[in-house]
Scaffold this motif. Structure first.
Motif, mmCIF file in Angstrom:
data_model
loop_
_atom_site.group_PDB
_atom_site.id
_atom_site.type_symbol
_atom_site.label_atom_id
_atom_site.label_comp_id
_atom_site.label_asym_id
_atom_site.label_seq_id
_atom_site.Cartn_x
_atom_site.Cartn_y
_atom_site.Cartn_z
ATOM 1 N N THR A 147 0.840 -1.201 0.000
ATOM 2 C CA THR A 147 0.000 0.000 0.000
ATOM 3 C C THR A 147 0.873 1.248 0.000
ATOM 4 O O THR A 147 1.693 1.446 0.882
ATOM 5 N N GLU A 148 0.659 2.117 -1.011
ATOM 6 C CA GLU A 148 1.442 3.347 -1.123
ATOM 7 C C GLU A 148 0.621 4.601 -0.859
ATOM 8 O O GLU A 148 1.177 5.669 -0.617
ATOM 9 N N ALA A 149 -0.706 4.495 -0.939
ATOM 10 C CA ALA A 149 -1.587 5.632 -0.684
ATOM 11 C C ALA A 149 -2.903 5.113 -0.132
ATOM 12 O O ALA A 149 -3.243 3.933 -0.313
ATOM 13 N N ILE A 150 -3.658 5.997 0.533
ATOM 14 C CA ILE A 150 -4.858 5.576 1.261
ATOM 15 C C ILE A 150 -6.009 6.528 0.957
ATOM 16 O O ILE A 150 -5.813 7.745 0.868
ATOM 17 N N ILE A 151 -7.207 5.957 0.814
ATOM 18 C CA ILE A 151 -8.431 6.753 0.782
ATOM 19 C C ILE A 151 -9.243 6.409 2.027
ATOM 20 O O ILE A 151 -9.504 5.232 2.295
ATOM 21 N N LEU A 152 -9.640 7.432 2.772
ATOM 22 C CA LEU A 152 -10.441 7.279 3.991
ATOM 23 C C LEU A 152 -11.801 7.931 3.753
ATOM 24 O O LEU A 152 -11.868 9.117 3.442
ATOM 25 N N ILE A 153 -12.860 7.154 3.890
ATOM 26 C CA ILE A 153 -14.214 7.666 3.661
ATOM 27 C C ILE A 153 -15.001 7.573 4.963
ATOM 28 O O ILE A 153 -15.116 6.506 5.567
ATOM 29 N N GLY A 154 -15.536 8.704 5.384
ATOM 30 C CA GLY A 154 -16.285 8.742 6.634
ATOM 31 C C GLY A 154 -17.638 9.394 6.451
ATOM 32 O O GLY A 154 -18.081 9.696 5.343
ATOM 33 N N GLU A 155 -18.305 9.639 7.574
ATOM 34 C CA GLU A 155 -19.647 10.204 7.590
ATOM 35 C C GLU A 155 -19.805 11.086 8.822
ATOM 36 O O GLU A 155 -18.962 11.075 9.718
ATOM 37 N N ALA A 201 -6.053 10.626 1.108
ATOM 38 C CA ALA A 201 -7.168 11.451 0.656
ATOM 39 C C ALA A 201 -8.407 11.035 1.435
ATOM 40 O O ALA A 201 -8.521 9.877 1.865
ATOM 41 N N ALA A 202 -9.354 11.946 1.610
ATOM 42 C CA ALA A 202 -10.529 11.646 2.423
ATOM 43 C C ALA A 202 -11.786 12.254 1.806
ATOM 44 O O ALA A 202 -11.729 13.212 1.036
ATOM 45 N N PHE A 203 -12.906 11.657 2.169
ATOM 46 C CA PHE A 203 -14.210 12.241 1.861
ATOM 47 C C PHE A 203 -15.118 11.991 3.058
ATOM 48 O O PHE A 203 -15.120 10.903 3.633
ATOM 49 N N THR A 222 -16.722 16.458 -3.064
ATOM 50 C CA THR A 222 -17.838 15.613 -3.486
ATOM 51 C C THR A 222 -17.322 14.205 -3.715
ATOM 52 O O THR A 222 -16.115 14.002 -3.908
ATOM 53 N N PRO A 223 -18.208 13.205 -3.745
ATOM 54 C CA PRO A 223 -17.757 11.836 -4.034
ATOM 55 C C PRO A 223 -17.056 11.726 -5.385
ATOM 56 O O PRO A 223 -16.144 10.905 -5.545
ATOM 57 N N ALA A 224 -17.461 12.551 -6.342
ATOM 58 C CA ALA A 224 -16.858 12.496 -7.670
ATOM 59 C C ALA A 224 -15.403 12.949 -7.679
ATOM 60 O O ALA A 224 -14.682 12.710 -8.659
ATOM 61 N N ASP A 225 -14.953 13.592 -6.586
ATOM 62 C CA ASP A 225 -13.584 14.116 -6.527
ATOM 63 C C ASP A 225 -12.609 13.180 -5.820
ATOM 64 O O ASP A 225 -11.441 13.547 -5.640
ATOM 65 N N MET A 226 -13.047 12.006 -5.396
ATOM 66 C CA MET A 226 -12.159 11.158 -4.597
ATOM 67 C C MET A 226 -10.919 10.720 -5.363
ATOM 68 O O MET A 226 -9.807 10.723 -4.837
ATOM 69 N N GLY A 227 -11.091 10.342 -6.632
ATOM 70 C CA GLY A 227 -9.943 9.926 -7.432
ATOM 71 C C GLY A 227 -8.963 11.071 -7.647
ATOM 72 O O GLY A 227 -7.737 10.892 -7.507
ATOM 73 N N ARG A 228 -9.500 12.260 -7.968
ATOM 74 C CA ARG A 228 -8.637 13.428 -8.167
ATOM 75 C C ARG A 228 -7.901 13.790 -6.878
ATOM 76 O O ARG A 228 -6.698 14.109 -6.902
ATOM 77 N N SER A 229 -8.608 13.727 -5.750
ATOM 78 C CA SER A 229 -7.979 14.060 -4.468
ATOM 79 C C SER A 229 -6.876 13.064 -4.116
ATOM 80 O O SER A 229 -5.833 13.447 -3.567
ATOM 81 N N LEU A 230 -7.106 11.810 -4.448
ATOM 82 C CA LEU A 230 -6.062 10.805 -4.217
ATOM 83 C C LEU A 230 -4.804 11.153 -5.010
ATOM 84 O O LEU A 230 -3.690 11.146 -4.456
ATOM 85 N N MET A 231 -4.972 11.474 -6.287
ATOM 86 C CA MET A 231 -3.802 11.776 -7.117
ATOM 87 C C MET A 231 -3.102 13.036 -6.648
ATOM 88 O O MET A 231 -1.869 13.144 -6.700
ATOM 89 N N GLU A 232 -3.868 14.009 -6.152
ATOM 90 C CA GLU A 232 -3.262 15.227 -5.599
ATOM 91 C C GLU A 232 -2.444 14.912 -4.360
ATOM 92 O O GLU A 232 -1.303 15.378 -4.197
ATOM 93 N N ALA A 233 -3.023 14.103 -3.450
ATOM 94 C CA ALA A 233 -2.299 13.736 -2.241
ATOM 95 C C ALA A 233 -1.035 12.947 -2.556
ATOM 96 O O ALA A 233 -0.006 13.079 -1.897
ATOM 97 N N TRP A 234 -1.130 12.127 -3.589
ATOM 98 C CA TRP A 234 -0.055 11.219 -3.995
ATOM 99 C C TRP A 234 1.006 11.941 -4.812
ATOM 100 O O TRP A 234 2.083 11.423 -5.065
ATOM 101 N N GLY A 235 0.665 13.134 -5.293
ATOM 102 C CA GLY A 235 1.612 13.878 -6.125
ATOM 103 C C GLY A 235 1.747 13.324 -7.520
ATOM 104 O O GLY A 235 2.819 13.436 -8.141
#
Length: 302
Positions: A213-221, A243-245, A288-301
């Protein structure tokens, strides 16, 4: 490596003869999961058959584990009996119990948590969760391990770990990760109930220690402080980009939402407060949920 399960994990299904359990047992077999046993009291000696596979059914988890070497259980047992099913997996000293069941009484889960706190060898995922998937290396990522109800076909093996309270947002994150050309190490849906077995922080720590694992997505509520707890640990300890949502930004204050655990209880329980705190902790937070992939790539550089 991945976390919790891989292609070598031997799985049993409690409630395999029920319509829901049987359907998802079949989908796990199709995915390539080593599903080696089913458990339904009173139906020991029978078989669950699916596309040419014959899975033996046992009366008890202990018997199934002893005869087949199963170390993980998927629990598809109706709510009034699900807590006892979890404790049966605990008594059999399985490594992992994944409770898919929704609607388990809170008092039942308090009993389960109390018993599991006493030197328990079993890790519980859920309840009220989609389960977990470690994709395989084969075509269509088959040959991995799918426990629960997640759609296996959207996963592909890669380097992104996903942890989520929401089932459907887990699948959305998986799809977006795949769409940006990456894959997943393991995806874990921890469930939305207020009393569950494994937290965001537990899974984040595992991902942090996992070489694949090199990067993480955390989804909460909204509701509770589990995401904030994880964010503060990430700030001080995590070696990997996150990255988180946070779902529930438009929820009326104090209103019970779809998940049993989504009850706003204070200033830091709102979606906006959680997003602010996570951003302060260095996570890239998707709007937004639609931004999770973009946010991951931003966090990952990337």
């Amino acid at each position: 490596m991945a976390i919790l399960v891989d292609e070598n994990t031997k799985v049993l299904v409690q409630g395999i003869t029920g319509g829901f359990g049987g359907r998802h047992a079949g989908l796990s077999l199709d995915y390539g999961t080593q599903l080696v046993a089913g458990v339904t009291p009173g139906k020991g000696g029978q078989f669950f058959e699916h596309n040419g596979a014959k899975v033996p059914i046992f009366d008890t988890v202990a018997e199934a584990a002893k005869e087949t070497g199963a170390t993980a259980s998927a629990i598809f047992v109706p709510p009034p009996f699900a807590a006892d099913a979890i404790l049966e997996a605990v008594d059999a000293e399985l490594e992992l119990a994944v409770a898919i069941t929704e609607g388990i009484p809170v008092m039942d889960m308090m009993k389960v948590k109390s018993i599991m706190a006493e030197g328990c060898k079993t890790r519980l995922i859920g309840p009220n969760c989609p389960g977990l998937v470690t994709p395989g290396h084969g075509e269509g990522s088959h040959g991995g391990c799918r426990i629960g109800i997640a759609p296996g076909h959207i996963h592909k093996r890669g380097k992104v770990g996903i942890v989520s309270r929401s089932g459907t947002l887990t699948y959305e994150a998986v799809w977006q990760v795949s769409q940006v050309g990456e894959g997943q190490s393991t995806c874990v849906g921890i469930g939305g109930d207020p009393i569950n077995g494994t937290s965001h922080l537990d899974i984040v720590k595992m991902f942090n220690d996992d070489e694949e694992t090199e990067a993480i997505i955390l989804i909460g509520e909204i509701g509770g402080d589990a995401e904030v707890e994880a964010g503060r640990w990430i700030k001080d300890n995590c070696k990997k980009p996150v990255a988180a949502f946070i779902a529930g930004a438009t929820a009326p204050p104090g209103r019970r939402m779809g998940h049993a655990g989504a009850i706003v209880g204070g200033e830091d329980d709102t979606a906006q407060a959680k997003k602010r705190i996570l951003a302060e902790c260095g996570l890239v937070v998707a709007e937004t949920p639609a931004d999770m992939g973009r946010s991951l790539m931003e966090a990952w550089g990337k």
